[in-house]
Design a protein around this motif. Structure first.
Motif, PDB file in Angstrom:
ATOM      1  N   UNK A  76      82.742  59.497  67.988  1.00 51.31           N
ATOM      2  CA  UNK A  76      83.482  58.448  68.572  1.00 51.31           C
ATOM      3  C   UNK A  76      85.219  58.245  68.207  1.00 51.31           C
ATOM      4  N   UNK A  77      85.376  58.439  67.053  1.00 51.72           N
ATOM      5  CA  UNK A  77      86.667  58.192  66.547  1.00 51.72           C
ATOM      6  C   UNK A  77      87.395  59.839  66.068  1.00 51.72           C
ATOM      7  N   UNK A  78      86.784  60.523  65.654  1.00 54.32           N
ATOM      8  CA  UNK A  78      87.148  61.804  65.225  1.00 54.32           C
ATOM      9  C   UNK A  78      87.326  63.108  66.217  1.00 54.32           C
ATOM     10  N   UNK A  79      88.111  63.781  66.377  1.00 52.05           N
ATOM     11  CA  UNK A  79      88.301  64.839  67.575  1.00 52.05           C
ATOM     12  C   UNK A  79      88.730  66.048  66.811  1.00 52.05           C
ATOM     13  N   UNK A  80      88.246  67.406  66.954  1.00 46.52           N
ATOM     14  CA  UNK A  80      88.458  68.471  66.665  1.00 46.52           C
ATOM     15  C   UNK A  80      89.520  69.097  67.791  1.00 46.52           C
ATOM     16  N   UNK A  81      90.787  69.583  67.181  1.00 45.94           N
ATOM     17  CA  UNK A  81      91.631  70.215  68.032  1.00 45.94           C
ATOM     18  C   UNK A  81      91.779  71.612  67.517  1.00 45.94           C
ATOM     19  N   UNK A  82      91.700  72.489  68.665  1.00 49.60           N
ATOM     20  CA  UNK A  82      91.809  73.875  68.201  1.00 49.60           C
ATOM     21  C   UNK A  82      93.364  74.050  68.229  1.00 49.60           C
ATOM     22  N   UNK A  83      93.699  74.847  66.885  1.00 48.86           N
ATOM     23  CA  UNK A  83      95.111  74.692  66.599  1.00 48.86           C
ATOM     24  C   UNK A  83      95.808  76.219  66.791  1.00 48.86           C
ATOM     25  N   UNK A  84      94.894  77.175  67.059  1.00 49.56           N
ATOM     26  CA  UNK A  84      95.591  78.258  67.280  1.00 49.56           C
ATOM     27  C   UNK A  84      95.470  78.776  68.713  1.00 49.56           C
ATOM     28  N   UNK A  85      94.916  78.036  69.674  1.00 45.54           N
ATOM     29  CA  UNK A  85      94.876  78.299  71.104  1.00 45.54           C
ATOM     30  C   UNK A  85      94.752  77.223  71.983  1.00 45.54           C
ATOM     31  N   UNK A  86      95.275  77.140  73.117  1.00 51.47           N
ATOM     32  CA  UNK A  86      95.208  76.240  74.066  1.00 51.47           C
ATOM     33  C   UNK A  86      96.259  75.223  74.054  1.00 51.47           C
ATOM     34  N   UNK A  87      96.625  74.775  72.827  1.00 55.32           N
ATOM     35  CA  UNK A  87      97.546  73.479  72.782  1.00 55.32           C
ATOM     36  C   UNK A  87      98.635  73.629  72.145  1.00 55.32           C
ATOM     37  N   UNK A  88      99.895  73.375  72.975  1.00 55.61           N
ATOM     38  CA  UNK A  88     101.095  73.772  72.223  1.00 55.61           C
ATOM     39  C   UNK A  88     101.368  73.117  70.997  1.00 55.61           C
ATOM     40  N   UNK A  89     102.433  73.688  70.237  1.00 58.40           N
ATOM     41  CA  UNK A  89     102.775  73.170  69.015  1.00 58.40           C
ATOM     42  C   UNK A  89     103.280  71.703  68.969  1.00 58.40           C
ATOM     43  N   UNK A  90     104.075  71.542  69.819  1.00 57.77           N
ATOM     44  CA  UNK A  90     104.408  70.071  70.040  1.00 57.77           C
ATOM     45  C   UNK A  90     103.264  69.003  70.063  1.00 57.77           C
ATOM     46  N   UNK A  91     102.197  69.364  71.061  1.00 59.40           N
ATOM     47  CA  UNK A  91     101.188  68.532  71.245  1.00 59.40           C
ATOM     48  C   UNK A  91     100.287  68.377  69.845  1.00 59.40           C
ATOM     49  N   UNK A  92     100.001  69.527  69.310  1.00 56.20           N
ATOM     50  CA  UNK A  92      99.262  69.270  68.013  1.00 56.20           C
ATOM     51  C   UNK A  92     100.195  68.426  67.049  1.00 56.20           C
ATOM     52  N   UNK A  93     101.327  68.416  67.022  1.00 58.94           N
ATOM     53  CA  UNK A  93     102.066  67.643  65.793  1.00 58.94           C
ATOM     54  C   UNK A  93     101.941  66.027  66.612  1.00 58.94           C
ATOM     55  N   UNK A  94     101.930  65.850  67.848  1.00 54.74           N
ATOM     56  CA  UNK A  94     101.980  64.689  68.462  1.00 54.74           C
ATOM     57  C   UNK A  94     100.690  64.017  67.979  1.00 54.74           C
ATOM     58  N   UNK A  95      99.581  64.654  67.980  1.00 58.23           N
ATOM     59  CA  UNK A  95      98.357  63.984  67.875  1.00 58.23           C
ATOM     60  C   UNK A  95      97.989  64.027  66.300  1.00 58.23           C
ATOM     61  N   UNK A  96      98.723  64.903  65.610  1.00 55.10           N
ATOM     62  CA  UNK A  96      98.938  64.437  64.137  1.00 55.10           C
ATOM     63  C   UNK A  96      99.300  63.275  63.771  1.00 55.10           C
ATOM     64  N   UNK A  97     100.558  62.858  64.339  1.00 55.86           N
ATOM     65  CA  UNK A  97     101.280  61.865  64.111  1.00 55.86           C
ATOM     66  C   UNK A  97     100.595  60.544  64.642  1.00 55.86           C
TER      67      UNK A  97
END
Length: 119
Positions: A76-97
């Motif tokens: 419900x609260x935790x989400x896996x994000x693929x970090x090497x494919x499919x998402x731009x770097x700025x989006x990954x950083x935004x999700x970390x933030x």
């Protein structure tokens, strides 16, 4: 991004610390002892697990194949994000933030102020 870049980015966040509380194959990032990101180093595909509000997590899972319910955590609260494919770097950083801010917002106001002044 790769795992090392995610790690380096997490450590730029004010007060962020890292440890391996579950053994050598899990890397965890915390703010004031509260976890905001997990990395399972033995995962079949490189992923980072971030905490999001249930609504935000569901919205992102519906929109992106590279985001899914966390494999080993509360889905419900935790989400896996693929970090090497499919998402731009700025989006990954935004999700970390976003994960960092969500965890920070659950801490006492006195602690939140300490970190808002650090930014």
């Amino acid at each position: 991004m790769n795992i090392e870049q995610v790690r380096e980015y997490c450590l730029t966040l004010p007060g962020a610390t890292e440890d391996m509380p579950y053994g050598k194959d899990w890397l965890v990032f915390r703010i004031e002892g509260k976890i905001f990101l997990h990395i399972w180093l033995e995962a079949p595909l490189p992923t980072a697990t971030v905490k999001l509000t249930p609504e935000r997590g569901e919205e992102l899972r519906d929109a992106y194949n590279a985001i899914s319910p966390a494999y080993h955590l509360n889905k419900t609260h935790w989400n896996d994000i693929s970090i090497e494919e499919g998402l731009p770097e700025d989006m990954i950083k935004s999700l970390i933030d976003e994960s960092y801010q969500l965890v920070l917002s659950g801490l006492p106001k006195k602690v939140q102020v300490k970190y808002s002044e650090a930014v």
